[in-house]
Design a protein around this motif. Structure first.
Motif, PDB file in Angstrom:
ATOM      1  N   LYS A  68      76.080  56.109 -58.338  1.00  0.00           N
ATOM      2  CA  LYS A  68      74.681  56.113 -57.917  1.00  0.00           C
ATOM      3  C   LYS A  68      74.139  57.538 -57.861  1.00  0.00           C
ATOM      4  O   LYS A  68      73.012  57.803 -58.251  1.00  0.00           O
ATOM      5  CB  LYS A  68      74.546  55.455 -56.546  1.00  0.00           C
ATOM      6  N   VAL A  69      74.962  58.455 -57.416  1.00  0.00           N
ATOM      7  CA  VAL A  69      74.537  59.840 -57.254  1.00  0.00           C
ATOM      8  C   VAL A  69      74.537  60.598 -58.580  1.00  0.00           C
ATOM      9  O   VAL A  69      73.646  61.387 -58.849  1.00  0.00           O
ATOM     10  CB  VAL A  69      75.456  60.555 -56.235  1.00  0.00           C
ATOM     11  N   SER A  70      75.511  60.343 -59.430  1.00  0.00           N
ATOM     12  CA  SER A  70      75.707  61.207 -60.597  1.00  0.00           C
ATOM     13  C   SER A  70      75.406  60.577 -61.948  1.00  0.00           C
ATOM     14  O   SER A  70      75.611  61.201 -62.969  1.00  0.00           O
ATOM     15  CB  SER A  70      77.142  61.730 -60.595  1.00  0.00           C
ATOM     16  N   CYS A  71      74.892  59.385 -61.990  1.00  0.00           N
ATOM     17  CA  CYS A  71      74.709  58.665 -63.248  1.00  0.00           C
ATOM     18  C   CYS A  71      73.403  59.050 -63.947  1.00  0.00           C
ATOM     19  O   CYS A  71      72.327  58.692 -63.479  1.00  0.00           O
ATOM     20  CB  CYS A  71      74.726  57.165 -62.974  1.00  0.00           C
ATOM     21  N   PRO A  72      73.468  59.748 -65.077  1.00  0.00           N
ATOM     22  CA  PRO A  72      72.241  60.121 -65.773  1.00  0.00           C
ATOM     23  C   PRO A  72      71.512  58.925 -66.382  1.00  0.00           C
ATOM     24  O   PRO A  72      70.305  58.965 -66.550  1.00  0.00           O
ATOM     25  CB  PRO A  72      72.722  61.078 -66.868  1.00  0.00           C
ATOM     26  N   ILE A  73      72.217  57.866 -66.683  1.00  0.00           N
ATOM     27  CA  ILE A  73      71.600  56.688 -67.279  1.00  0.00           C
ATOM     28  C   ILE A  73      70.687  55.964 -66.293  1.00  0.00           C
ATOM     29  O   ILE A  73      69.822  55.201 -66.681  1.00  0.00           O
ATOM     30  CB  ILE A  73      72.664  55.714 -67.832  1.00  0.00           C
ATOM     31  N   CYS A  74      70.873  56.237 -65.020  1.00  0.00           N
ATOM     32  CA  CYS A  74      70.141  55.511 -63.994  1.00  0.00           C
ATOM     33  C   CYS A  74      68.832  56.175 -63.601  1.00  0.00           C
ATOM     34  O   CYS A  74      68.193  55.753 -62.645  1.00  0.00           O
ATOM     35  CB  CYS A  74      71.023  55.312 -62.767  1.00  0.00           C
ATOM     36  N   SER A  75      68.427  57.164 -64.326  1.00  0.00           N
ATOM     37  CA  SER A  75      67.152  57.794 -64.008  1.00  0.00           C
ATOM     38  C   SER A  75      66.017  56.876 -64.427  1.00  0.00           C
ATOM     39  O   SER A  75      65.965  56.397 -65.550  1.00  0.00           O
ATOM     40  CB  SER A  75      67.015  59.123 -64.739  1.00  0.00           C
ATOM     41  N   THR A  76      65.094  56.627 -63.525  1.00  0.00           N
ATOM     42  CA  THR A  76      63.921  55.820 -63.867  1.00  0.00           C
ATOM     43  C   THR A  76      62.819  56.702 -64.431  1.00  0.00           C
ATOM     44  O   THR A  76      61.768  56.203 -64.812  1.00  0.00           O
ATOM     45  CB  THR A  76      63.398  55.061 -62.633  1.00  0.00           C
ATOM     46  N   ASN A  77      63.070  57.991 -64.500  1.00  0.00           N
ATOM     47  CA  ASN A  77      62.108  58.930 -65.069  1.00  0.00           C
ATOM     48  C   ASN A  77      62.217  58.861 -66.588  1.00  0.00           C
ATOM     49  O   ASN A  77      63.178  59.329 -67.173  1.00  0.00           O
ATOM     50  CB  ASN A  77      62.404  60.340 -64.562  1.00  0.00           C
ATOM     51  N   GLU A  83      68.659  63.230 -74.752  1.00  0.00           N
ATOM     52  CA  GLU A  83      70.092  62.973 -74.879  1.00  0.00           C
ATOM     53  C   GLU A  83      70.617  62.001 -73.828  1.00  0.00           C
ATOM     54  O   GLU A  83      71.747  61.562 -73.893  1.00  0.00           O
ATOM     55  CB  GLU A  83      70.903  64.271 -74.849  1.00  0.00           C
ATOM     56  N   TYR A  84      69.789  61.667 -72.850  1.00  0.00           N
ATOM     57  CA  TYR A  84      70.198  60.709 -71.834  1.00  0.00           C
ATOM     58  C   TYR A  84      69.429  59.410 -71.979  1.00  0.00           C
ATOM     59  O   TYR A  84      68.212  59.413 -72.124  1.00  0.00           O
ATOM     60  CB  TYR A  84      69.973  61.261 -70.415  1.00  0.00           C
ATOM     61  N   PRO A  85      70.128  58.288 -71.923  1.00  0.00           N
ATOM     62  CA  PRO A  85      69.415  57.010 -71.924  1.00  0.00           C
ATOM     63  C   PRO A  85      68.610  56.870 -70.635  1.00  0.00           C
ATOM     64  O   PRO A  85      68.810  57.611 -69.682  1.00  0.00           O
ATOM     65  CB  PRO A  85      70.528  55.966 -71.983  1.00  0.00           C
ATOM     66  N   LYS A  86      67.723  55.908 -70.628  1.00  0.00           N
ATOM     67  CA  LYS A  86      66.883  55.677 -69.461  1.00  0.00           C
ATOM     68  C   LYS A  86      66.945  54.212 -69.067  1.00  0.00           C
ATOM     69  O   LYS A  86      67.363  53.378 -69.844  1.00  0.00           O
ATOM     70  CB  LYS A  86      65.431  56.057 -69.770  1.00  0.00           C
ATOM     71  N   ALA A  87      66.505  53.937 -67.852  1.00  0.00           N
ATOM     72  CA  ALA A  87      66.441  52.558 -67.368  1.00  0.00           C
ATOM     73  C   ALA A  87      65.111  52.361 -66.672  1.00  0.00           C
ATOM     74  O   ALA A  87      64.685  53.208 -65.899  1.00  0.00           O
ATOM     75  CB  ALA A  87      67.592  52.259 -66.425  1.00  0.00           C
ATOM     76  N   ARG A  88      64.459  51.246 -66.964  1.00  0.00           N
ATOM     77  CA  ARG A  88      63.176  50.939 -66.317  1.00  0.00           C
ATOM     78  C   ARG A  88      63.356  50.571 -64.849  1.00  0.00           C
ATOM     79  O   ARG A  88      62.487  50.790 -64.033  1.00  0.00           O
ATOM     80  CB  ARG A  88      62.489  49.812 -67.069  1.00  0.00           C
ATOM     81  N   GLU A  89      64.497  49.968 -64.547  1.00  0.00           N
ATOM     82  CA  GLU A  89      64.792  49.565 -63.173  1.00  0.00           C
ATOM     83  C   GLU A  89      66.248  49.867 -62.887  1.00  0.00           C
ATOM     84  O   GLU A  89      67.099  49.701 -63.747  1.00  0.00           O
ATOM     85  CB  GLU A  89      64.526  48.062 -63.000  1.00  0.00           C
TER      86      GLU A  89
END
Length: 119
Positions: A68-77, A83-89
């Motif tokens: 939760k703290v360090s996951c770049p894929i979990c950015s809602t920005n 280079e980092y995937p994104k997530a809408r939620e």
């Protein structure tokens, strides 16, 4: 285990991808306890953000506090560098890390089963 369960139960409705901060092998205890319920995760492999460049996921789920703290894929920005995937939620559910369990093989399997069943 979460990827295998989602694919098995809801595979016709969702695509599941499991990734981590660093690529690792799938834990053999996870493979064993999933096989006990008829789900083969032995061909799954650990993926990193590099495999999902330019992807925008509908949802990302973190399953441990460290992720939760360090996951770049979990950015809602959605302006995160490409280079980092994104997530809408993003959803977070904290599970004990079964791989951190110390003890006998039976004790480790018991914890892996418990976490599998909680997921």
């Amino acid at each position: 285990m979460a990827e295998g369960l989602l694919r098995n139960i809801y595979g016709s409705r969702y695509e599941a991808y499991s990734a981590g901060i660093m690529a690792t092998n799938v834990n053999p205890y996870a493979v064993r306890v999933m096989k006990e319920i008829g789900i083969d995760i032995s061909s799954q492999y650990s993926k990193t953000h590099k495999e999902f460049q330019d992807v925008i996921f509908d949802m990302a789920v973190t399953v441990c506090d460290r992720a939760k703290v360090s996951c770049p894929i979990c950015s809602t920005n959605l302006e995160v560098p490409v280079e980092y995937p994104k997530a809408r939620e993003v959803i977070h559910k904290s599970f004990e890390d079964p791989a951190a369990t110390l003890g006998s093989e039976d004790e480790k399997l018991k914890v892996f089963r418990q976490i599998r069943d909680e997921i």
